[in-house]
Design a protein around this motif. Structure first.
Motif, mmCIF file in Angstrom:
data_model
loop_
_atom_site.group_PDB
_atom_site.id
_atom_site.type_symbol
_atom_site.label_atom_id
_atom_site.label_comp_id
_atom_site.label_asym_id
_atom_site.label_seq_id
_atom_site.Cartn_x
_atom_site.Cartn_y
_atom_site.Cartn_z
ATOM 1 N N MET A 351 -4.673 -8.151 3.053
ATOM 2 C CA MET A 351 -5.609 -9.295 2.756
ATOM 3 C C MET A 351 -6.071 -9.874 3.638
ATOM 4 S SD MET A 351 -3.891 -10.630 -0.927
ATOM 5 C CE MET A 351 -2.451 -10.745 -0.246
ATOM 6 N N ASP A 352 -4.936 -10.063 5.159
ATOM 7 C CA ASP A 352 -5.865 -11.007 6.108
ATOM 8 C C ASP A 352 -6.966 -10.268 6.623
ATOM 9 O OD1 ASP A 352 -3.760 -12.347 5.895
ATOM 10 O OD2 ASP A 352 -2.112 -12.200 7.125
ATOM 11 N N THR A 354 -9.768 -8.832 5.266
ATOM 12 C CA THR A 354 -11.267 -9.008 4.738
ATOM 13 C C THR A 354 -11.465 -9.531 4.728
ATOM 14 O OG1 THR A 354 -9.804 -10.226 3.508
ATOM 15 C CG2 THR A 354 -10.232 -8.309 1.952
ATOM 16 N N GLY A 355 -12.838 -9.650 4.500
ATOM 17 C CA GLY A 355 -13.806 -10.641 6.165
ATOM 18 C C GLY A 355 -14.409 -11.380 5.404
ATOM 19 N N PRO A 356 -14.954 -12.150 5.973
ATOM 20 C CA PRO A 356 -14.581 -14.388 5.138
ATOM 21 C C PRO A 356 -16.190 -13.467 3.800
ATOM 22 C CG PRO A 356 -15.890 -14.113 7.354
ATOM 23 C CD PRO A 356 -15.486 -12.314 7.392
ATOM 24 N N GLU A 357 -16.862 -12.270 3.613
ATOM 25 C CA GLU A 357 -17.586 -12.363 3.535
ATOM 26 C C GLU A 357 -17.025 -12.286 1.043
ATOM 27 O OE1 GLU A 357 -16.708 -8.771 4.271
ATOM 28 O OE2 GLU A 357 -17.808 -10.530 6.044
ATOM 29 N N ALA A 358 -16.166 -11.645 2.098
ATOM 30 C CA ALA A 358 -15.199 -11.284 0.936
ATOM 31 C C ALA A 358 -14.197 -12.501 -0.417
ATOM 32 C CB ALA A 358 -14.679 -10.219 0.445
ATOM 33 N N LEU A 359 -14.451 -12.076 -1.387
ATOM 34 C CA LEU A 359 -13.346 -13.403 -1.566
ATOM 35 C C LEU A 359 -12.008 -12.516 -2.679
ATOM 36 C CD1 LEU A 359 -15.691 -15.054 -3.433
ATOM 37 C CD2 LEU A 359 -14.265 -16.108 -1.922
ATOM 38 N N VAL A 360 -10.394 -12.753 -2.280
ATOM 39 C CA VAL A 360 -9.290 -12.180 -2.965
ATOM 40 C C VAL A 360 -8.998 -13.082 -4.132
ATOM 41 C CG1 VAL A 360 -7.825 -11.227 -3.251
ATOM 42 C CG2 VAL A 360 -9.478 -10.916 -0.570
ATOM 43 N N VAL A 372 3.748 -12.099 -0.245
ATOM 44 C CA VAL A 372 3.122 -12.133 -1.033
ATOM 45 C C VAL A 372 3.225 -10.473 -1.855
ATOM 46 C CG1 VAL A 372 0.522 -11.655 -2.219
ATOM 47 C CG2 VAL A 372 1.136 -13.280 -0.714
ATOM 48 N N VAL A 373 3.813 -10.840 -2.971
ATOM 49 C CA VAL A 373 4.502 -8.996 -3.720
ATOM 50 C C VAL A 373 3.477 -9.047 -5.239
ATOM 51 C CG1 VAL A 373 6.426 -9.154 -2.721
ATOM 52 C CG2 VAL A 373 6.422 -9.981 -4.553
ATOM 53 N N THR A 374 2.928 -7.716 -5.628
ATOM 54 C CA THR A 374 2.765 -7.710 -6.688
ATOM 55 C C THR A 374 3.572 -8.297 -7.789
ATOM 56 O OG1 THR A 374 4.078 -5.432 -6.976
ATOM 57 C CG2 THR A 374 1.855 -5.525 -5.931
ATOM 58 N N ASP A 375 3.112 -9.028 -9.221
ATOM 59 C CA ASP A 375 3.714 -8.938 -10.261
ATOM 60 C C ASP A 375 3.305 -9.260 -11.552
ATOM 61 O OD1 ASP A 375 5.905 -10.574 -10.852
ATOM 62 O OD2 ASP A 375 4.494 -12.864 -10.946
ATOM 63 N N GLY A 376 2.166 -7.488 -11.825
ATOM 64 C CA GLY A 376 1.711 -7.795 -12.807
ATOM 65 C C GLY A 376 0.912 -6.716 -12.867
ATOM 66 N N GLY A 377 0.219 -6.199 -14.074
ATOM 67 C CA GLY A 377 -0.013 -5.063 -13.695
ATOM 68 C C GLY A 377 -1.832 -4.832 -13.617
ATOM 69 N N GLU A 398 -15.364 -2.176 1.333
ATOM 70 C CA GLU A 398 -15.271 -1.879 1.749
ATOM 71 C C GLU A 398 -13.437 -3.218 2.150
ATOM 72 O OE1 GLU A 398 -18.397 -3.475 4.215
ATOM 73 O OE2 GLU A 398 -19.852 -2.135 4.005
ATOM 74 N N ASN A 399 -13.848 -4.312 1.749
ATOM 75 C CA ASN A 399 -12.884 -5.104 1.430
ATOM 76 C C ASN A 399 -11.814 -4.343 1.021
ATOM 77 O OD1 ASN A 399 -13.933 -7.437 3.475
ATOM 78 N ND2 ASN A 399 -14.884 -6.387 2.407
ATOM 79 N N VAL A 400 -11.913 -3.774 -0.325
ATOM 80 C CA VAL A 400 -11.018 -3.362 -1.365
ATOM 81 C C VAL A 400 -10.011 -2.281 -0.143
ATOM 82 C CG1 VAL A 400 -10.351 -1.507 -2.903
ATOM 83 C CG2 VAL A 400 -11.541 -3.763 -3.519
ATOM 84 N N SER A 401 -11.251 -1.302 0.819
ATOM 85 C CA SER A 401 -9.914 -0.417 1.006
ATOM 86 C C SER A 401 -9.204 -0.858 2.389
ATOM 87 C CB SER A 401 -10.945 0.671 1.403
ATOM 88 O OG SER A 401 -12.191 -0.140 3.238
ATOM 89 N N GLN A 402 -9.505 -2.380 2.826
ATOM 90 C CA GLN A 402 -9.065 -2.874 3.405
ATOM 91 C C GLN A 402 -6.891 -2.985 2.686
ATOM 92 O OE1 GLN A 402 -9.225 -3.348 6.944
ATOM 93 N NE2 GLN A 402 -11.113 -2.194 6.269
ATOM 94 N N ILE A 403 -6.529 -3.509 1.597
ATOM 95 C CA ILE A 403 -5.806 -3.646 1.062
ATOM 96 C C ILE A 403 -4.927 -2.983 0.434
ATOM 97 C CG2 ILE A 403 -4.571 -5.078 -0.424
ATOM 98 C CD1 ILE A 403 -7.534 -7.256 -0.664
ATOM 99 N N HIS A 404 -3.928 -2.654 1.051
ATOM 100 C CA HIS A 404 -2.272 -1.337 0.296
ATOM 101 C C HIS A 404 -1.398 -2.620 0.056
ATOM 102 C CE1 HIS A 404 -4.973 0.718 2.814
ATOM 103 N NE2 HIS A 404 -4.873 -0.406 3.466
ATOM 104 N N PHE A 405 -0.762 -1.805 -1.721
ATOM 105 C CA PHE A 405 0.232 -1.843 -2.552
ATOM 106 C C PHE A 405 0.545 -0.728 -2.850
ATOM 107 C CE2 PHE A 405 -0.938 -2.838 -6.684
ATOM 108 C CZ PHE A 405 -2.580 -3.378 -6.180
ATOM 109 N N GLU A 406 1.884 -0.447 -2.694
ATOM 110 C CA GLU A 406 2.907 1.513 -3.497
ATOM 111 C C GLU A 406 2.008 1.124 -4.925
ATOM 112 O OE1 GLU A 406 6.157 1.629 -2.804
ATOM 113 O OE2 GLU A 406 6.493 3.174 -3.960
#
Ligand code: GLY
Length: 420
Positions: A351-352, A354-360, A372-377, A398-406
Motif C-alpha cells: 500500500m505504501d 501506491t502513487g500519490p494520485e491513487a486513493l486506497v 494491516v491485515v484483511t478482515d472482510g470480504g 496500476e496501483n492495484v497491481s502494487q497491493i498484495h495479500f493472499e
C-alpha cells in the motif's frame, strides 16, 4: 468540529478521508471503523448497530456532528435517538429510512406519486404471490420487503426461479420478518446509474452520477456482491438526463415523503435504469452508496461538511458544491471466496507503493500486531482520478497491481466499457 462516523466499510473510509480535509474538522472518530479510518482519526470499538453506546459516546466526546453510513442503524432509529438527545446527526429518521427498509412502502410511494418505476405488486399472502408469478411475463424481480443485507433480491428468468425465491422468503423465511412481504417487479432492461442527492427535506442537490458493479466476475457474471468497483461519471448518462431524473424522481420523492408525514433529510440514493421508455427508478436507498462514495467524493472539490450540515440544519439552497471534471475509477480488491466463505488475517503489502494520485480506501481491514491485515470480504478499493476515463482506469489498475495479500481477487473490467 469533532465528528463521529458510524460504520466500518469503504464508504465510511471515503467519508472520513473527505471530511478530514475540511478546515473546520479537528477530530474524527469512527465506530467501528477499519485500519484506514484509524490512520485518519480514532476508531471506537462500538458496533454500528449499538445505538445506545453510540449515543453515549457522542455525548461523552461532545461530538458536533454524527454521520451515519449504513442503512441498518438508520432504519433502527439512530437519528431519532440522537435527535431526542439533542445530538446533531446526518441521516434520515427511521420513518424516512423506510424508503429503503421497506420495498413495499417505496413501491406504494412511487405508485401514489407517479414516479416512473417498473410495474409491480406487493404481496403478504404466499399463495397469491405464487398465482401472480404464474401469470406474469418473465423475467421478474422478486424483492424481500425488508433489509436483507443485500441478499433479498432475485432476478428470476424462469417461473421456477421466481417461485423458489418466493418459497425462500415467504415459506422458509430465510430473511426472517424482512420476507413477510415481497415486491414482485417486472424486470426492465437498460443501463443502471446511481444518482444520489443531498436534501434538507426541501432542496435537492444531486451529487455526480456513478455506476457500480454488483457481480463478482468479469462480464457481470456470478453471484451478487456488495460492489466490486465503480466509476464516475457514466458517459451515457448526460447532464440533461441527470436533471430529468432530479425533476421526475428525486424531487418528487422528497416532496412525497414530506406529504406522507416523514420528511426526508440526508442523502437519498436513487438506483436508476435507462430504459427505452425513459429513466425509471428501481429502488431508493437511504444512505451513501458503496462503492459509489469511493468514486464520487474524490471528485468533490468543495468541503463535504457544508452540505452535510445544511441537510441537518436547513439552508441547502445556499450551499454550492463544485465537482472536478476528471473521471474517477475505483477497483475493489476482495478476499478469495467472497461473496461466499473466505479467510481473513492476511497481511496486506504494497500500500505504501501506491502513487500519490491513487486513493486506497480500506473496507475489511484491521491492524494486528502493528500490521494491516484483511478482515472482510471486500478488503479495500483503489480509486484514481485521471484526465480521461482511460487514464483514471489505467492509474487505478496500476496501483492495484502494487497491493498484495493472499487470495486477493479483483475484477479486471471495471470501467472497461467506458473506455473508447
Ligand atoms: N452500490 C450499491 C449500494 O450501495 O447499495
Amino acid at each position: 468540529m469533532k465528528l463521529l462516523i458510524v460504520g466500518g466499510g469503504g464508504r465510511e473510509h471515503a467519508l472520513v478521508w473527505k471530511l478530514s480535509r475540511s478546515t473546520r474538522v479537528s477530530r474524527i472518530y469512527t465506530a467501528p471503523g477499519n485500519a484506514g479510518t484509524a490512520s485518519l482519526g480514532e476508531n471506537l470499538p462500538i458496533k454500528a448497530g449499538d445505538i445506545n453506546a453510540l449515543a453515549d459516546a457522542a455525548q461523552k466526546l461532545s461530538i458536533d456532528l454524527t454521520v451515519v453510513g449504513p442503512e441498518a442503524p438508520l432504519a433502527a432509529g439512530i437519528v431519532d435517538r440522537f435527535q431526542g438527545l439533542g445530538l446533531p446527526v446526518f441521516g434520515p429518521t427511521a420513518a424516512a429510512a423506510q424508503i429503503e427498509a421497506s420495498k413495499a412502502l417505496s413501491h406504494h410511494l412511487m405508485q401514489k406519486y407517479g414516479l416512473p418505476c417498473p410495474p409491480g405488486e406487493v404481496f403478504s399472502d404466499y399463495s397469491q404471490a405464487q398465482r401472480y408469478v404464474k401469470d406474469q411475463p418473465l423475467p421478474l424481480v422478486v424483492k424481500a420487503d425488508g433489509l436483507a443485507a443485500g441478499k433479498g433480491v432475485t432476478v428470476a428468468h424462469t417461473r421456477t426461479e421466481a417461485l423458489s425465491a418466493l418459497h425462500q422468503a415467504m415459506s422458509e423465511r430465510v430473511f426472517g420478518a424482512a420476507g413477510e412481504q415481497v415486491l414482485i417487479d417486472q424486470c426492465l432492461s437498460g443501463r443502471e446509474v446511481s444518482l444520489l442527492a443531498f436534501t434538507d427535506g426541501t432542496t435537492v442537490m444531486p451529487l455526480v452520477p456513478a455506476c457500480d458493479y454488483k457481480r463478482i466476475y468479469d462480464g457481470d457474471r456470478g453471484p451478487n456482491t456488495g460492489g466490486m468497483g465503480g466509476f464516475s461519471p457514466p458517459g451515457f448518462f448526460t447532464p440533461e438526463m441527470a436533471q430529468q431524473a432530479v425533476e421526475a424522481i428525486l424531487e418528487p420523492a422528497v416532496r412525497a415523503m414530506a406529504a406522507e408525514g416523514c420528511p426526508y433529510r440526508g442523502v437519498l440514493y436513487a438506483g436508476l435504469m435507462l430504459t427505452e421508455e425513459g429513466i425509471k427508478v428501481l429502488e431508493f436507498n437511504c444512505r451513501f452508496g458503496d462503492p459509489e462514495t469511493q468514486v464520487t467524493l474524490p471528485r468533490m472539490k468543495s468541503d463535504l461538511l457544508e452540505p452535510l450540515l445544511a441537510c441537518v440544519n436547513g439552508g441547502l439552497d445556499k450551499v454550492k458544491v463544485e465537482w472536478d471534471t476528471q473521471p474517477c475509477v475505483g477497483v475493489v480488491m476482495a478476499s478469495s471466496g467472497y461473496p461466499g466463505d473466505y479467510r481473513t488475517g492476511y497481511h496486506i503489502t504494497g500500500m505504501d507503493g501506491t502513487g500519490p494520485e491513487a486513493l486506497v480506501f480500506h473496507a475489511g481491514t484491521r491492524i494486528q500486531e502493528g500490521q494491516v491485515v484483511t478482515d472482510g470480504g471486500r478488503v479495500l478499493a483503489v480509486a484514481a482520478l485521471g484526465d480521461s476515463m482511460e487514464a483514471a482506469r489505467n492509474r487505478a489498475y496500476e496501483n492495484v497491481s502494487q497491493i498484495h495479500f493472499e487470495g486477493c481477487y479483483y475484477r479486471r473490467d471495471i470501467a472497461a466499457t467506458e473506455v473508447k
